[in-house]
Design a protein around this motif. Structure first.
Motif, PDB file in Angstrom:
ATOM      1  N   VAL A 301      47.161   5.923  42.322  1.00  0.00           N
ATOM      2  CA  VAL A 301      47.778   6.045  43.642  1.00  0.00           C
ATOM      3  C   VAL A 301      46.907   6.885  44.575  1.00  0.00           C
ATOM      4  O   VAL A 301      46.350   7.903  44.177  1.00  0.00           O
ATOM      5  N   SER A 302      46.800   6.438  45.821  1.00  0.00           N
ATOM      6  CA  SER A 302      46.137   7.191  46.882  1.00  0.00           C
ATOM      7  C   SER A 302      47.144   8.125  47.538  1.00  0.00           C
ATOM      8  O   SER A 302      48.359   8.016  47.326  1.00  0.00           O
ATOM      9  N   GLU A 303      46.656   9.033  48.375  1.00  0.00           N
ATOM     10  CA  GLU A 303      47.545   9.880  49.172  1.00  0.00           C
ATOM     11  C   GLU A 303      48.229   9.025  50.213  1.00  0.00           C
ATOM     12  O   GLU A 303      47.594   8.233  50.906  1.00  0.00           O
ATOM     13  N   GLY A 304      49.532   9.150  50.357  1.00  0.00           N
ATOM     14  CA  GLY A 304      50.322   8.192  51.117  1.00  0.00           C
ATOM     15  C   GLY A 304      50.113   8.206  52.610  1.00  0.00           C
ATOM     16  O   GLY A 304      50.504   7.255  53.293  1.00  0.00           O
ATOM     17  N   GLN A 305      49.515   9.264  53.161  1.00  0.00           N
ATOM     18  CA  GLN A 305      49.279   9.323  54.593  1.00  0.00           C
ATOM     19  C   GLN A 305      47.791   9.416  54.915  1.00  0.00           C
ATOM     20  O   GLN A 305      47.405   9.768  56.026  1.00  0.00           O
ATOM     21  N   GLY A 306      46.945   9.102  53.907  1.00  0.00           N
ATOM     22  CA  GLY A 306      45.511   9.066  54.123  1.00  0.00           C
ATOM     23  C   GLY A 306      44.868  10.419  54.254  1.00  0.00           C
ATOM     24  O   GLY A 306      43.727  10.531  54.714  1.00  0.00           O
ATOM     25  N   ASN A 307      45.557  11.487  53.844  1.00  0.00           N
ATOM     26  CA  ASN A 307      45.039  12.831  53.992  1.00  0.00           C
ATOM     27  C   ASN A 307      44.253  13.273  52.761  1.00  0.00           C
ATOM     28  O   ASN A 307      44.089  12.513  51.811  1.00  0.00           O
ATOM     29  N   SER A 308      43.803  14.505  52.770  1.00  0.00           N
ATOM     30  CA  SER A 308      42.975  15.033  51.682  1.00  0.00           C
ATOM     31  C   SER A 308      43.686  14.894  50.337  1.00  0.00           C
ATOM     32  O   SER A 308      44.876  15.186  50.215  1.00  0.00           O
ATOM     33  N   TYR A 309      42.925  14.467  49.330  1.00  0.00           N
ATOM     34  CA  TYR A 309      43.505  14.179  48.016  1.00  0.00           C
ATOM     35  C   TYR A 309      42.407  14.289  46.971  1.00  0.00           C
ATOM     36  O   TYR A 309      41.352  13.668  47.093  1.00  0.00           O
ATOM     37  N   GLY A 310      42.634  15.070  45.949  1.00  0.00           N
ATOM     38  CA  GLY A 310      41.662  15.236  44.885  1.00  0.00           C
ATOM     39  C   GLY A 310      41.315  16.702  44.701  1.00  0.00           C
ATOM     40  O   GLY A 310      41.884  17.572  45.367  1.00  0.00           O
ATOM     41  N   PRO A 311      40.381  16.986  43.793  1.00  0.00           N
ATOM     42  CA  PRO A 311      39.628  16.010  42.985  1.00  0.00           C
ATOM     43  C   PRO A 311      40.519  15.311  41.967  1.00  0.00           C
ATOM     44  O   PRO A 311      41.579  15.812  41.603  1.00  0.00           O
ATOM     45  N   GLY A 312      40.061  14.147  41.514  1.00  0.00           N
ATOM     46  CA  GLY A 312      40.805  13.396  40.528  1.00  0.00           C
ATOM     47  C   GLY A 312      41.831  12.480  41.153  1.00  0.00           C
ATOM     48  O   GLY A 312      41.799  12.175  42.349  1.00  0.00           O
ATOM     49  N   CYS A 313      42.788  12.043  40.337  1.00  0.00           N
ATOM     50  CA  CYS A 313      43.751  11.031  40.778  1.00  0.00           C
ATOM     51  C   CYS A 313      44.940  11.019  39.822  1.00  0.00           C
ATOM     52  O   CYS A 313      44.805  11.315  38.625  1.00  0.00           O
ATOM     53  N   TRP A 314      46.111  10.687  40.337  1.00  0.00           N
ATOM     54  CA  TRP A 314      47.299  10.465  39.518  1.00  0.00           C
ATOM     55  C   TRP A 314      47.501   8.974  39.296  1.00  0.00           C
ATOM     56  O   TRP A 314      47.173   8.153  40.165  1.00  0.00           O
ATOM     57  N   MET A 315      48.080   8.622  38.145  1.00  0.00           N
ATOM     58  CA  MET A 315      48.362   7.228  37.808  1.00  0.00           C
ATOM     59  C   MET A 315      49.684   7.146  37.060  1.00  0.00           C
ATOM     60  O   MET A 315      50.095   8.112  36.409  1.00  0.00           O
ATOM     61  N   VAL A 316      50.321   5.992  37.153  1.00  0.00           N
ATOM     62  CA  VAL A 316      51.573   5.763  36.444  1.00  0.00           C
ATOM     63  C   VAL A 316      51.524   4.379  35.800  1.00  0.00           C
ATOM     64  O   VAL A 316      50.847   3.468  36.286  1.00  0.00           O
ATOM     65  N   ALA A 317      52.216   4.228  34.678  1.00  0.00           N
ATOM     66  CA  ALA A 317      52.325   2.936  33.996  1.00  0.00           C
ATOM     67  C   ALA A 317      53.697   2.845  33.356  1.00  0.00           C
ATOM     68  O   ALA A 317      54.238   3.853  32.881  1.00  0.00           O
ATOM     69  N   ASN A 318      54.269   1.660  33.361  1.00  0.00           N
ATOM     70  CA  ASN A 318      55.547   1.465  32.675  1.00  0.00           C
ATOM     71  C   ASN A 318      55.493   0.195  31.845  1.00  0.00           C
ATOM     72  O   ASN A 318      54.522  -0.553  31.888  1.00  0.00           O
ATOM     73  N   SER A 319      56.530  -0.045  31.084  1.00  0.00           N
ATOM     74  CA  SER A 319      56.557  -1.186  30.174  1.00  0.00           C
ATOM     75  C   SER A 319      56.804  -2.475  30.946  1.00  0.00           C
ATOM     76  O   SER A 319      57.594  -2.510  31.895  1.00  0.00           O
ATOM     77  N   SER A 320      56.182  -3.543  30.523  1.00  0.00           N
ATOM     78  CA  SER A 320      56.364  -4.827  31.195  1.00  0.00           C
ATOM     79  C   SER A 320      57.718  -5.463  30.872  1.00  0.00           C
ATOM     80  O   SER A 320      58.258  -6.221  31.680  1.00  0.00           O
ATOM     81  N   SER A 321      58.293  -5.174  29.709  1.00  0.00           N
ATOM     82  CA  SER A 321      59.571  -5.772  29.325  1.00  0.00           C
ATOM     83  C   SER A 321      60.745  -4.825  29.504  1.00  0.00           C
ATOM     84  O   SER A 321      61.891  -5.268  29.622  1.00  0.00           O
ATOM     85  N   GLY A 322      60.494  -3.525  29.548  1.00  0.00           N
ATOM     86  CA  GLY A 322      61.562  -2.559  29.739  1.00  0.00           C
ATOM     87  C   GLY A 322      61.454  -1.379  28.797  1.00  0.00           C
ATOM     88  O   GLY A 322      60.854  -1.468  27.722  1.00  0.00           O
ATOM     89  N   SER A 323      62.027  -0.255  29.209  1.00  0.00           N
ATOM     90  CA  SER A 323      61.943   0.968  28.417  1.00  0.00           C
ATOM     91  C   SER A 323      62.834   2.018  29.060  1.00  0.00           C
ATOM     92  O   SER A 323      63.505   1.754  30.070  1.00  0.00           O
ATOM     93  N   SER A 324      62.846   3.210  28.488  1.00  0.00           N
ATOM     94  CA  SER A 324      63.527   4.354  29.099  1.00  0.00           C
ATOM     95  C   SER A 324      62.515   5.475  29.340  1.00  0.00           C
ATOM     96  O   SER A 324      62.890   6.643  29.415  1.00  0.00           O
ATOM     97  N   LYS A 325      61.247   5.104  29.457  1.00  0.00           N
ATOM     98  CA  LYS A 325      60.212   6.085  29.767  1.00  0.00           C
ATOM     99  C   LYS A 325      59.135   5.423  30.602  1.00  0.00           C
ATOM    100  O   LYS A 325      59.020   4.187  30.674  1.00  0.00           O
ATOM    101  N   VAL A 326      58.359   6.254  31.270  1.00  0.00           N
ATOM    102  CA  VAL A 326      57.158   5.816  31.973  1.00  0.00           C
ATOM    103  C   VAL A 326      56.030   6.745  31.545  1.00  0.00           C
ATOM    104  O   VAL A 326      56.274   7.860  31.045  1.00  0.00           O
ATOM    105  N   ASP A 327      54.807   6.296  31.720  1.00  0.00           N
ATOM    106  CA  ASP A 327      53.638   7.093  31.346  1.00  0.00           C
ATOM    107  C   ASP A 327      52.961   7.615  32.605  1.00  0.00           C
ATOM    108  O   ASP A 327      52.677   6.851  33.543  1.00  0.00           O
ATOM    109  N   LEU A 328      52.708   8.915  32.619  1.00  0.00           N
ATOM    110  CA  LEU A 328      52.027   9.576  33.723  1.00  0.00           C
ATOM    111  C   LEU A 328      50.626   9.975  33.264  1.00  0.00           C
ATOM    112  O   LEU A 328      50.461  10.534  32.167  1.00  0.00           O
ATOM    113  N   TYR A 329      49.621   9.684  34.078  1.00  0.00           N
ATOM    114  CA  TYR A 329      48.238  10.017  33.755  1.00  0.00           C
ATOM    115  C   TYR A 329      47.616  10.814  34.895  1.00  0.00           C
ATOM    116  O   TYR A 329      47.919  10.579  36.074  1.00  0.00           O
TER     117      TYR A 329
END
Length: 626
Positions: A301-329
């Motif tokens: 994900v980028s910064e939502g208003q185009g402002n300063s962001y970083g160093p690095g980056c946040w990411m998220v992933a979830n299950s394609s069929s369903g789950s009760s959790k998501v993965d944060l990176y």
């Protein structure tokens, strides 16, 4: 992935030769990899510039282009057999017990009601399905819209500035089959970033990933620097698909899923330094693989208003069929530093995949596919992201989430309506400039059920996470397909106009045309308080118009607070530009504009005067007398 029968692209234009093509023998075979937190990180990979893309536009009136139709072929999700059973059962329930009346839910009194502003057809479909629409808009108001066949640049009134097919734009005879386009606007650099990839007829064939960085802030004329990566970076016979892209201050992040023989292998992430991208130098990059949690589609994900962001980056992933959790990176540093990847498992409200959607007047259904995270951004310490999932009645709902990266907690909210299906959502920040701490968003999505034709819609969600009223952005002219399950999309487009004086976003999506195929559409979305629309008359201080009804010449007096560029145009009742009357400089203080109405047929029109910041200073309803 969209497989396509290979064929020539014929276009009315001249060609500007790029530099010699980069060798197809990518230097990835001897990569050294080491553990860096919860993934493996490669040694540095240098990506040389592959040349400059500067192909002239096709004829902007005729927009000629010839391509062979798409031959659909989708790789399998890691749990595709489970997904097929879920989708089949939920669709069976919908078809056996159709809901005749759609039950609308009460809307928030705080959330804004979306208003459709400038809107126009874009990226004419030449046979692709789905279209995979995407859109970006610059601070100057230049709109770039892309789809699986075409690349188009317009101004903020929808006037075409550049048009070509993807293959002709790329201008690389080693890439016959481009698709999955993604476009981003980099506010900090005032440049555009364009990505697409090559599909192949068989697994293990050469598969390429292409980046283009605009050389100036005018993507229609300024040219693009071209960089090419391998879609088989681990040299194991894989193909890359389902791209997701984000930017930080210094880096670009590209995630892809790798498939072998049509089956999912693993997700990877490219981390690429931006420093040389806009000037055409050699890019420094590293490749992440062997990611903990085995995510199927990472959403950086980028910064939502185009402002300063970083160093690095946040990411998220979830299950394609369903789950009760998501993965944060979390990527902890720029590629030029010492980045590591951290993984967190975050509990959330249980979610599951939904069934395909019916359409009115046909037995053909629309594929929902699965419930992976499709779109998101980072703002106020939260990852905002959306996907489709089933509600308790089996309808397909929008699942909007806010993940707090500090507390590692996820809050989700469903937008669900009994008797209809919402698919392929995209989300953007919907907060006015200078407002701190507001988490309001605008979500664009597709809607269909057995009583309506598929259509583009938008809805806002306020700071308290309450949805507003759904607005139809573009209805279809007909259903899509003739039988069976039709591709609906892999994603839609939604972006924020960063320097707009009030909150404003642009969306791209698809609708069914009269030939029972998808066509692309682009629309500006704001709320009733943002006076740039054409659905009603507004009054502005210091504005005087006369005479009205107009019999011969029409005149308007107006004032602006500073010297500025201005655009003056006439629109019809459907929001289409009838005539751009003036585009140029406007002095501070009182001004008068006049024109002869002789070219306008009798009827009702709107005269709109906008400044360079897209701020409307005049919005007048005109009645042209016989």
């Amino acid at each position: 992935m969209k497989h396509k029968i290979l064929g020539l692209v014929l276009i009315s234009c001249t060609w500007l030769a790029s530099s010699a093509q980069q060798s197809e023998r990518y230097p990835y075979q001897n990569l050294k990899q080491q553990k860096a937190g919860d993934a493996y990180l490669s040694s540095e990979i240098l990506i040389p510039c592959n040349g400059t893309v500067n192909v002239p536009s096709a004829d902007l009136n005729w927009k000629p282009g010839l391509t062979h139709k798409l031959q659909e072929s989708e790789p399998n999700e890691p749990d595709h057999e489970k997904l097929e059973k879920i989708r089949a059962e939920l669709l069976r329930r919908k078809l056996e017990h159709p809901v005749r009346a759609i039950e609308r839910i009460p809307a928030s009194t705080l959330a804004v009601t979306p208003v459709v502003g400038v809107h126009f057809g874009a990226n004419k479909n030449n046979g692709w399905s789905p279209l995979d629409n995407n859109v970006a808009i610059s601070n100057k108001g230049i709109v770039v819209s892309v789809a699986n066949d075409t690349f188009e640049v317009t101004d903020s009134l929808g006037n075409s500035l550049y048009y070509n097919t993807l293959n002709t734009f790329i201008n690389d005879n080693t890439i016959p089959n481009a698709c999955d386009p993604v476009i981003l606007y980099d506010k900090g650099a005032d440049r555009f970033i364009f990505y697409c990839q090559e599909v192949t007829a068989t697994s293990g064939s050469p598969n390429h990933m292409m980046f283009f960085f605009s050389k100036t802030n005018n993507p229609a004329t300024g040219g693009w620097n071209y960089f090419k990566l391998s879609g088989n970076p681990l040299n194991d016979g894989s193909d890359a698909d389902y791209p997701k892209i984000a930017i930080s201050n210094n880096d670009v992040f590209l995630s892809s899923n790798l498939f072998k023989n049509g089956s999912f292998s693993q997700a990877i992430l490219w981390q690429i330094q931006k420093a040389e991208a806009y000037s055409g130098g050699t890019l420094k990059s590293k490749l992440w693989s062997g990611i903990t949690g085995s995510p199927f589609t990472l959403l950086p994900v980028s910064e939502g208003q185009g402002n300063s962001y970083g160093p690095g980056c946040w990411m998220v992933a979830n299950s394609s069929s369903g789950s009760s959790k998501v993965d944060l990176y979390q990527i902890t540093d720029d590629v030029s530093g010492s980045p590591a990847m951290n993984h967190y498992s975050v509990s959330t409200t249980a979610y599951s995949a939904a069934g395909d959607s019916p359409q009115m007047s046909t037995s053909a259904t629309l594929k929902i596919t699965d419930c992976r995270a499709l779109s998101g951004f980072f703002l106020n310490g939260l990852i905002h992201y959306v996907f489709s999932s089933a509600d308790a009645q089996g309808n397909t709902a929008i699942n909007y989430n806010r993940l707090d990266v500090s507390t590692k907690t996820n809050t989700s909210k469903l937008l669900s309506v009994n008797g209809t299906d919402y698919g392929y959502p995209a989300v953007a920040s919907y907060t006015a400039n200078g407002v701190v701490g507001d988490n309001s968003v605008m979500i664009g999505f597709a809607e269909s059920n057995s009583n309506i034709l598929p259509r583009m819609c938008a809805v806002s969600c306020d700071n308290a996470m309450t949805f507003g009223t759904v607005t139809v952005v573009k209805p279809s002219d007909s259903y899509v397909g003739s039988s069976g399950a039709q591709r609906w999309g892999d994603y839609s487009g939604m972006c924020r106009k960063h320097n707009s004086p009030q909150a404003c976003v642009w969306m791209s999506g698809s609708y069914g045309n009269t030939s029972n195929r998808w066509d692309a559409y682009v629309a500006q979305i704001y709320d009733a308080g943002f006076a740039t629309g054409i659905t009603e008359q507004h009054t502005f201080t210091g504005v005087k118009t006369y005479p009205n009804p107009v019999s011969d010449f029409f005149m308007v007096d107006f004032s602006v607070s500073k010297d500025t560029d201005a655009n003056i145009a006439i629109y019809d009742m459907q929001g289409r530009v009838v005539k751009e009357l003036y585009k140029g400089f406007c002095h501070e203080g009182e001004n008068n504009f006049s024109f002869n109405k002789s070219n306008l047929s009798p009827g009702t029109y709107f005269l709109i005067i906008r400044t360079e910041s897209n701020n409307t200073v005049v919005h007048e309803k005109l009645v042209i007398a016989d």
